[in-house]
Scaffold this motif. Sequence first.
Motif, PDB file in Angstrom:
ATOM      1  N   ALA A 137     -10.049 132.617 -20.713  1.00  0.00           N
ATOM      2  CA  ALA A 137     -10.689 131.214 -20.453  1.00  0.00           C
ATOM      3  C   ALA A 137      -9.584 130.073 -20.786  1.00  0.00           C
ATOM      4  CB  ALA A 137     -11.944 131.165 -20.758  1.00  0.00           C
ATOM      5  N   LEU A 138      -9.309 130.217 -22.129  1.00  0.00           N
ATOM      6  CA  LEU A 138      -8.263 129.364 -22.656  1.00  0.00           C
ATOM      7  C   LEU A 138      -7.051 129.073 -21.926  1.00  0.00           C
ATOM      8  CD1 LEU A 138      -8.263 127.030 -24.755  1.00  0.00           C
ATOM      9  CD2 LEU A 138      -7.625 128.733 -26.542  1.00  0.00           C
ATOM     10  N   CYS A 139      -6.562 130.266 -21.915  1.00  0.00           N
ATOM     11  CA  CYS A 139      -5.264 130.272 -20.850  1.00  0.00           C
ATOM     12  C   CYS A 139      -5.394 129.715 -19.597  1.00  0.00           C
ATOM     13  CB  CYS A 139      -4.912 131.886 -20.790  1.00  0.00           C
ATOM     14  SG  CYS A 139      -4.138 132.509 -22.369  1.00  0.00           S
ATOM     15  N   ASP A 140      -6.571 129.919 -18.981  1.00  0.00           N
ATOM     16  CA  ASP A 140      -6.825 129.330 -17.705  1.00  0.00           C
ATOM     17  C   ASP A 140      -6.929 127.771 -17.978  1.00  0.00           C
ATOM     18  OD1 ASP A 140      -6.651 131.687 -16.533  1.00  0.00           O
ATOM     19  OD2 ASP A 140      -8.883 131.903 -16.661  1.00  0.00           O
ATOM     20  N   GLN A 141      -7.592 127.380 -19.108  1.00  0.00           N
ATOM     21  CA  GLN A 141      -7.775 126.000 -19.244  1.00  0.00           C
ATOM     22  C   GLN A 141      -6.547 125.186 -19.360  1.00  0.00           C
ATOM     23  OE1 GLN A 141     -10.454 125.070 -22.543  1.00  0.00           O
ATOM     24  NE2 GLN A 141      -9.027 123.293 -23.098  1.00  0.00           N
ATOM     25  N   LEU A 142      -5.483 125.876 -20.154  1.00  0.00           N
ATOM     26  CA  LEU A 142      -4.282 125.209 -20.555  1.00  0.00           C
ATOM     27  C   LEU A 142      -3.046 125.581 -19.307  1.00  0.00           C
ATOM     28  CD1 LEU A 142      -4.257 126.001 -24.267  1.00  0.00           C
ATOM     29  CD2 LEU A 142      -4.952 123.740 -23.115  1.00  0.00           C
ATOM     30  N   LYS A 173     -12.707 135.030 -23.947  1.00  0.00           N
ATOM     31  CA  LYS A 173     -12.510 133.571 -24.402  1.00  0.00           C
ATOM     32  C   LYS A 173     -10.965 133.478 -24.341  1.00  0.00           C
ATOM     33  CE  LYS A 173     -16.445 133.150 -27.495  1.00  0.00           C
ATOM     34  NZ  LYS A 173     -16.703 132.887 -28.888  1.00  0.00           N
ATOM     35  N   GLU A 221      -0.834 122.986 -18.607  1.00  0.00           N
ATOM     36  CA  GLU A 221       0.160 122.160 -19.710  1.00  0.00           C
ATOM     37  C   GLU A 221       1.462 123.269 -20.162  1.00  0.00           C
ATOM     38  OE1 GLU A 221      -1.692 120.653 -23.195  1.00  0.00           O
ATOM     39  OE2 GLU A 221      -3.721 120.737 -21.951  1.00  0.00           O
ATOM     40  N   PRO A 240      -6.034 125.010 -28.699  1.00  0.00           N
ATOM     41  CA  PRO A 240      -5.171 124.236 -27.717  1.00  0.00           C
ATOM     42  C   PRO A 240      -4.147 123.140 -28.708  1.00  0.00           C
ATOM     43  CG  PRO A 240      -7.330 124.284 -27.242  1.00  0.00           C
ATOM     44  CD  PRO A 240      -7.414 124.858 -28.563  1.00  0.00           C
ATOM     45  N   THR A 289      -9.291 131.635 -31.049  1.00  0.00           N
ATOM     46  CA  THR A 289      -9.685 130.867 -29.649  1.00  0.00           C
ATOM     47  C   THR A 289     -10.496 129.628 -29.973  1.00  0.00           C
ATOM     48  OG1 THR A 289     -11.363 132.654 -29.120  1.00  0.00           O
ATOM     49  CG2 THR A 289      -8.996 132.948 -28.226  1.00  0.00           C
TER      50      THR A 289
END
Length: 328
Positions: free
Chosen positions: A179-184, A176, A187, A152, A147
């Motif tokens: 959070a990264l899934c939420d960020q992307l 984490k 996309e 990404p 992560t």
Amino acid sequence: MLFLDRPGVERVLSPQAAIEALRQGFAGAVEAPLRHHHPLPASPASPAGGTLLLMPAWPAAPGDSAPLMGVKVVGVFPDNPTRAESVVPGPAETVSGIYYLADARSGAPRAVLDGGALTRIRTAAASALAADYLAPRAPETLLVVGTGALAPWLIRCHRAVRPYARVRLYGRDPAKAQALCDQLAGEVGDLAPAGDLQAAVGAADVISVATTATRPVVLGDWLRPGQHLDLVGAFRPDMRETDDQAMRRARVFIDTDGALKESGEMIEPLASGALSREAIQGNLFGLCRGAVAGRGGDEEITLFKSVGTALEDLAAAAEAYRLATSQE
């Protein structure tokens, strides 16, 4: 002289542009000596220490109208994401640095680019470039293990060469990963954290691993016929992301011969006899020049190990420079 900071590099250098620039770079003629690899001592702020990398590259025969050469200077500090900002101010990324680009005919400076952003994009682009030759033609699920800041870009670049219906993300810290899934989320449509790594590996068609692990995290016995395993993280002799069994079961490819000297991923199975030098199927030079066959049957397991090369940095930096100046 052009200056491209992190947002500037990410703005001009799309995954598709980076992948095609690397494809042309590996098909062409570039001098890229084995990188200067200097260990740095540990400190209270960075108990794991660090690594200073110097990576020069230049065209073997500057024949075009504007040949470029360059060098990347990068610091790799594994403890950065977890250290307190109050201890050492600065970026929290594991990898940070600069890329210096110059005219290969005169040495005149042309650009300075953010080295961390360039490294992340070109590293992910190299994985995707290899996957374009080695991954199943119609995969449904991509699994990214790790992560960090590279994750990404691995998702973006792998999706640029294959139409995945699902992307799963595994991290040791579930928060984490979420959070990264939420960020992307904007996309990638079907993107979710993976709870159990072994189950996630079994369900994936392509597995891309980018960690700082020193012991295998994806085991060869977990793999099934038809998968592609992309190994990104192990760049030192004491680092590994998979085991000898994976090397025995897969058709193994590397980015360059540097992988045989720098990564425990290759050094250890070559030393144990789990993998022979003759069993390594080829590298990105051979794949991009059509001298080496990529994926064969639908049931074979393919494995790609990268450690990075200055050729990739030069190809990506030159393309970013070309795109940025053409937009002015």
